[in-house]
Design a protein around this motif. Structure first.
Motif, PDB file in Angstrom:
ATOM      1  N   ALA A  50       1.397  -1.516  -0.377  1.00 15.34           N
ATOM      2  CA  ALA A  50      -0.201   0.184  -0.057  1.00 15.34           C
ATOM      3  C   ALA A  50       0.858   1.230  -0.213  1.00 15.34           C
ATOM      4  N   VAL A  51       0.433   1.835  -0.699  1.00 16.60           N
ATOM      5  CA  VAL A  51       1.474   3.751  -0.532  1.00 16.60           C
ATOM      6  C   VAL A  51       0.273   4.591  -0.113  1.00 16.60           C
ATOM      7  N   ASN A  52       0.515   5.097   0.905  1.00 13.24           N
ATOM      8  CA  ASN A  52      -0.485   6.393   1.085  1.00 13.24           C
ATOM      9  C   ASN A  52      -0.223   7.604   0.371  1.00 13.24           C
ATOM     10  N   ALA A  53      -0.653   8.447   0.685  1.00  8.17           N
ATOM     11  CA  ALA A  53      -0.488   9.855  -0.402  1.00  8.17           C
ATOM     12  C   ALA A  53      -1.678  10.675   0.382  1.00  8.17           C
ATOM     13  N   HIS A  54      -1.262  11.997  -0.153  1.00 10.26           N
ATOM     14  CA  HIS A  54      -1.824  13.476   0.336  1.00 10.26           C
ATOM     15  C   HIS A  54      -1.368  14.706  -0.443  1.00 10.26           C
ATOM     16  N   HIS A  55       0.274  14.738  -0.457  1.00 14.03           N
ATOM     17  CA  HIS A  55       0.646  16.155  -1.683  1.00 14.03           C
ATOM     18  C   HIS A  55       0.379  15.910  -2.858  1.00 14.03           C
ATOM     19  N   LEU A  56       0.140  16.248  -3.622  1.00 10.45           N
ATOM     20  CA  LEU A  56      -0.397  15.957  -5.104  1.00 10.45           C
ATOM     21  C   LEU A  56      -0.576  13.925  -5.478  1.00 10.45           C
ATOM     22  N   ALA A  57      -1.823  14.330  -4.386  1.00 12.25           N
ATOM     23  CA  ALA A  57      -1.917  11.901  -4.797  1.00 12.25           C
ATOM     24  C   ALA A  57      -2.034  12.235  -5.681  1.00 12.25           C
ATOM     25  N   HIS A  58      -3.064  13.259  -6.967  1.00 11.20           N
ATOM     26  CA  HIS A  58      -2.991  12.639  -8.191  1.00 11.20           C
ATOM     27  C   HIS A  58      -1.685  12.337  -9.223  1.00 11.20           C
ATOM     28  N   HIS A  59      -0.670  12.781  -8.499  1.00 11.73           N
ATOM     29  CA  HIS A  59       0.697  12.160  -9.028  1.00 11.73           C
ATOM     30  C   HIS A  59       1.672  10.934  -9.009  1.00 11.73           C
ATOM     31  N   ILE A  60       0.850  10.596  -7.706  1.00  8.38           N
ATOM     32  CA  ILE A  60       0.916   9.459  -7.191  1.00  8.38           C
ATOM     33  C   ILE A  60       0.337   8.802  -8.050  1.00  8.38           C
ATOM     34  N   ARG A  61      -1.324   8.521  -8.348  1.00  3.22           N
ATOM     35  CA  ARG A  61      -2.080   7.880  -8.571  1.00  3.22           C
ATOM     36  C   ARG A  61      -1.681   7.511 -10.272  1.00  3.22           C
ATOM     37  N   SER A  62      -1.253   8.617 -10.841  1.00  2.21           N
ATOM     38  CA  SER A  62      -0.702   8.659 -12.072  1.00  2.21           C
ATOM     39  C   SER A  62       0.512   7.380 -12.490  1.00  2.21           C
ATOM     40  N   TYR A  63       1.296   7.554 -11.908  1.00  2.78           N
ATOM     41  CA  TYR A  63       2.310   6.725 -11.592  1.00  2.78           C
ATOM     42  C   TYR A  63       2.091   5.247 -11.523  1.00  2.78           C
ATOM     43  N   LEU A  64       2.303   4.862 -10.429  1.00  4.20           N
ATOM     44  CA  LEU A  64       1.313   3.505  -9.560  1.00  4.20           C
ATOM     45  C   LEU A  64       0.478   3.096 -11.146  1.00  4.20           C
ATOM     46  N   ALA A  65       0.082   3.654 -12.071  1.00  2.00           N
ATOM     47  CA  ALA A  65      -1.429   3.121 -12.929  1.00  2.00           C
ATOM     48  C   ALA A  65      -0.682   3.040 -13.934  1.00  2.00           C
ATOM     49  N   GLU A  66       0.461   3.594 -14.340  1.00  2.00           N
ATOM     50  CA  GLU A  66       1.082   3.735 -15.398  1.00  2.00           C
ATOM     51  C   GLU A  66       2.474   2.709 -15.800  1.00  2.00           C
ATOM     52  N   ASN A  67       3.102   2.096 -14.417  1.00  2.00           N
ATOM     53  CA  ASN A  67       3.896   1.455 -13.445  1.00  2.00           C
ATOM     54  C   ASN A  67       2.939  -0.399 -13.672  1.00  2.00           C
ATOM     55  N   ASP A  68       3.805  -1.135 -14.143  1.00  2.00           N
ATOM     56  CA  ASP A  68       3.660  -2.118 -13.655  1.00  2.00           C
ATOM     57  C   ASP A  68       5.440  -2.970 -12.799  1.00  2.00           C
ATOM     58  N   PHE A  69       4.647  -3.337 -11.029  1.00  4.61           N
ATOM     59  CA  PHE A  69       5.563  -3.521 -10.202  1.00  4.61           C
ATOM     60  C   PHE A  69       5.991  -4.916  -9.853  1.00  4.61           C
ATOM     61  N   GLY A  70       5.113  -6.178 -10.101  1.00  9.84           N
ATOM     62  CA  GLY A  70       5.255  -6.928 -10.108  1.00  9.84           C
ATOM     63  C   GLY A  70       4.226  -7.588  -9.248  1.00  9.84           C
ATOM     64  N   LEU A  71       3.801  -6.391  -8.667  1.00 15.11           N
ATOM     65  CA  LEU A  71       2.682  -7.301  -7.382  1.00 15.11           C
ATOM     66  C   LEU A  71       2.170  -6.095  -7.426  1.00 15.11           C
ATOM     67  N   PRO A  72       0.570  -6.193  -6.319  1.00 15.45           N
ATOM     68  CA  PRO A  72      -0.441  -5.635  -6.526  1.00 15.45           C
ATOM     69  C   PRO A  72      -0.200  -4.238  -5.652  1.00 15.45           C
ATOM     70  N   VAL A  73      -0.636  -3.121  -5.603  1.00 14.71           N
ATOM     71  CA  VAL A  73       0.116  -1.431  -5.508  1.00 14.71           C
ATOM     72  C   VAL A  73      -0.988  -1.161  -5.034  1.00 14.71           C
ATOM     73  N   THR A  74      -2.024  -0.893  -3.561  1.00 17.44           N
ATOM     74  CA  THR A  74      -2.499  -0.511  -3.171  1.00 17.44           C
ATOM     75  C   THR A  74      -2.476   1.409  -2.896  1.00 17.44           C
ATOM     76  N   LEU A  75      -3.185   2.439  -4.150  1.00 12.77           N
ATOM     77  CA  LEU A  75      -3.231   3.445  -2.776  1.00 12.77           C
ATOM     78  C   LEU A  75      -3.787   3.541  -2.040  1.00 12.77           C
ATOM     79  N   SER A  76      -4.096   3.901  -1.056  1.00 11.13           N
ATOM     80  CA  SER A  76      -4.582   4.911   0.676  1.00 11.13           C
ATOM     81  C   SER A  76      -4.076   6.607  -0.393  1.00 11.13           C
ATOM     82  N   VAL A  77      -5.167   7.243   0.011  1.00  8.33           N
ATOM     83  CA  VAL A  77      -5.169   8.501  -0.447  1.00  8.33           C
ATOM     84  C   VAL A  77      -6.100   9.354   1.150  1.00  8.33           C
ATOM     85  N   GLU A  78      -5.092  10.051   1.266  1.00  2.35           N
ATOM     86  CA  GLU A  78      -5.426  10.641   3.089  1.00  2.35           C
ATOM     87  C   GLU A  78      -5.971  12.112   2.444  1.00  2.35           C
ATOM     88  N   PRO A  79      -7.362  12.283   2.618  1.00  2.34           N
ATOM     89  CA  PRO A  79      -7.368  13.843   2.969  1.00  2.34           C
ATOM     90  C   PRO A  79      -6.778  14.622   3.317  1.00  2.34           C
TER      91      PRO A  79
END
Length: 563
Positions: A50-79
């Motif tokens: 899991a990767v948590n994100a808050h500041h500029l979370a949309h950049h983290i989301r895009s990076y995770l969506a555009e790459n295959d890391f060979g294992l499941p990655v979950t984004l946890s966005v914190e308001p």
């Protein structure tokens, strides 16, 4: 094993660069540090992250969506920022009953994470913190049994004789039971939870590591170190086939007038120069882009410039050939009798012309920084206004209004361009930017190259206060250059010389503006020593150009030249 990568922070110490890109996506050796940590966890046997994100979370989301890391990655966005404890609790439904790992996104390390996880499971503690000796960050007390005894930032244990102060690496493993100790909802510092555990008699294990690599990216300097550590060994290996992994030493060199940092990297007998242009989030128009693009072009065209071996645009680091320590100014100063100086300067002038004959074709103005050409607009802003603002008003405090000189400045700039032999110019063609190695000269600091009047570079070289060439030598070199311009381009000698005269004035104004700015604003006081010489020559240059056309500027030049 599951894991959480903490990537929600603002990266305040890396501002302003972290305002447009989250720190977790800063590249190290071309790979975002978040991607490096994901790869480390996968190699350690991690099955989901899991990767948590808050500041500029949309950049983290895009990076995770555009790459295959060979294992499941979950984004946890914190308001709202939740802290490490809050981030763990926010993912309560994500964890299974097994211990899980929590790591900071902004560290680069070779610590063996699988060993950390295995030792935690064998140790029987509720949590394990990976610790090392890292002054001045040692703020955690560790006892002889490698147990956490306290946190120095809060309190000092009563007995410290058998304790060590160590630094937390940002890597820890905790059992699922720890989650229940974290308050549900809102911000929670995990250290507060750990302190309560210690108060309750719940042991926390310290996994102490040694002989490892670890670097965090909490500041621009530490980020630079991480990039150098990642790139330098590969650069040395590619440049020097005999390099066998010897330790690379990095020594900062005395800088120039820019904000760049210069370093010499040494491994045994092998040496490279590294230029640090600073973190660059926008590449077009940047100094590092100009340095690399223009330097590569000049080298390909056969110009004597250092070879660029590697670069990282985002960090602003460029690795290039080491041309030694001697420049043209030193050669001139070491030969007071002038022996061989004129011949050497003629060779340098030939290279000045080679910039146009060899490299003007194929030069792309999009590579340039500041402006694509040395034109009227640049002269007015970067030389005339610079002279008024930085030197007259800033350094001398004489309160001159630019508008009072605007008409004369416009006349000067227009004449400099109209009488110019247009070509590719260096824009700072002075003795400190001409290195001498093994009897040959080389140009450095070429990132300001652009199209413009060739006479400007000639003026920069001949009236250079660093070298302070005698007037008769300046005249002979001007004659030589005029003859070469006529031979190469059939450019009228009278027009060439007149263009040169105007350019000596514009260059003189630029020098004074730069010396005033660097010594007063940048606190580089060594530049102030060159102001008297530059001030004394201004009136002579105006007189040679056309004194009657610049009465107000002439009056100012006479005043500052006699002060």
């Amino acid at each position: 094993m599951k894991a959480l990568i903490l990537a929600a922070g603002f990266g305040t110490r890396l501002a302003p660069h972290s305002r447009t890109l989250p720190k977790a996506l800063f590249p190290v050796g071309g790979i975002p540090v978040l991607g490096r940590m994901l790869d480390n966890l996968k190699r350690a046997g991690c099955t989901a992250v899991a990767v948590n994100a808050h500041h500029l979370a949309h950049h983290i989301r895009s990076y995770l969506a555009e790459n295959d890391f060979g294992l499941p990655v979950t984004l946890s966005v914190e308001p709202e920022i939740l802290g490490t404890g809050g981030a763990v609790r926010h993912l309560a439904d994500y964890w299974d009953g097994d211990p899980f790992m929590v790591v900071n996104a902004d560290i680069v390390t070779d610590i063996e994470l699988s060993t950390v996880y295995r030792n935690h499971r064998m140790g029987g503690a509720q949590a394990t913190l990976v610790m090392h000796d890292r002054p001045p960050f040692n703020q955690v007390w560790v006892d002889e049994q490698n147990r956490i005894a306290g946190f120095a930032r809060f309190s000092k244990p009563a007995e410290t004789e058998r304790l060590r102060e160590m630094a937390f690496t940002g890597i820890h493993v905790m059992n699922a039971a720890v989650i229940q100790r974290i308050p549900n909802g809102g911000f929670c510092d995990i250290i507060d939870v750990y302190r309560q555990m210690l108060d309750d008699g719940v042991p926390i294990h310290a996994h102490v590591v040694q002989n490892h690599y670890w670097q965090d990216m909490g500041s621009p300097d530490r980020y630079r170190e991480a990039v150098v550590d990642a790139m330098a060994p590969d650069v040395f290996q590619s440049v020097f086939p005999g390099y066998r992994g010897a330790a690379i030493r990095c020594r900062q060199l005395s800088g120039d007038g820019s904000d760049r940092g210069w370093f010499r990297l040494t491994a045994g007998t092998h040496r490279l120069i590294m230029a640090d242009h600073g973190i660059t989030t926008t590449l077009p128009g940047s100094e590092v882009n100009a340095f690399v693009r223009i330097g590569t072009h000049l080298r390909a065209c056969g110009l004597p410039v250092p070879q660029i071996h590697a670069h990282d645009s985002f960090s602003g680091l460029v690795f290039l050939e080491d041309l030694g320590n001697r420049h043209l100014q030193q050669i001139v100063r070491q030969r007071p009798d002038g022996s061989g100086i004129e011949a050497l300067y003629r060779k340098v002038i030939n290279t000045l012309f080679d910039l146009t004959t060899k490299a003007a074709g194929g030069f792309d103005p999009v590579w340039t920084c500041q402006s694509p050409a040395y034109d009227v607009a640049l002269i007015l802003d970067k030389e005339c206004r610079y002279f008024v603002d930085a030197f007259l008003n800033g350094y001398l405090k004489v309160a001159v209004a630019y508008e009072d000189l605007a008409a004369e400045f416009e006349r000067l700039a227009t004449n400099a361009v109209d009488h110019g032999l247009s070509g590719l110019i260096h824009r700072d063609f002075q003795s400190r930017n001409v290195m001498i190695q093994n009897g040959r000269h080389h140009l450095i600091d070429f990132q300001g190259a652009r199209t413009g009047p060739i006479q400007y570079d000639l003026a920069s070289l001949l009236i250079d206060p660093y070298a302070e060439l005698p007037p008769d030598l300046q005249q002979r070199l001007l004659t030589y250059a005029t003859e070469q311009a006529a031979r190469l381009w059939k450019f009228p000698p009278e027009r060439f010389i007149q263009g040169y005269r105007y350019c000596t004035v514009t260059r003189n104004l630029q020098m004074l503006g730069a010396f005033g700015f660097l010594s007063r604003v940048k606190q580089k006081e060594a530049f102030a020593r060159w102001i008297p010489a530059a001030a004394r020559m201004l009136a002579d240059h105006i007189r040679a150009a056309d004194q009657k056309a610049f009465p107000k500027l002439t009056a100012i030049a006479k005043k500052i030249g006699s002060g």
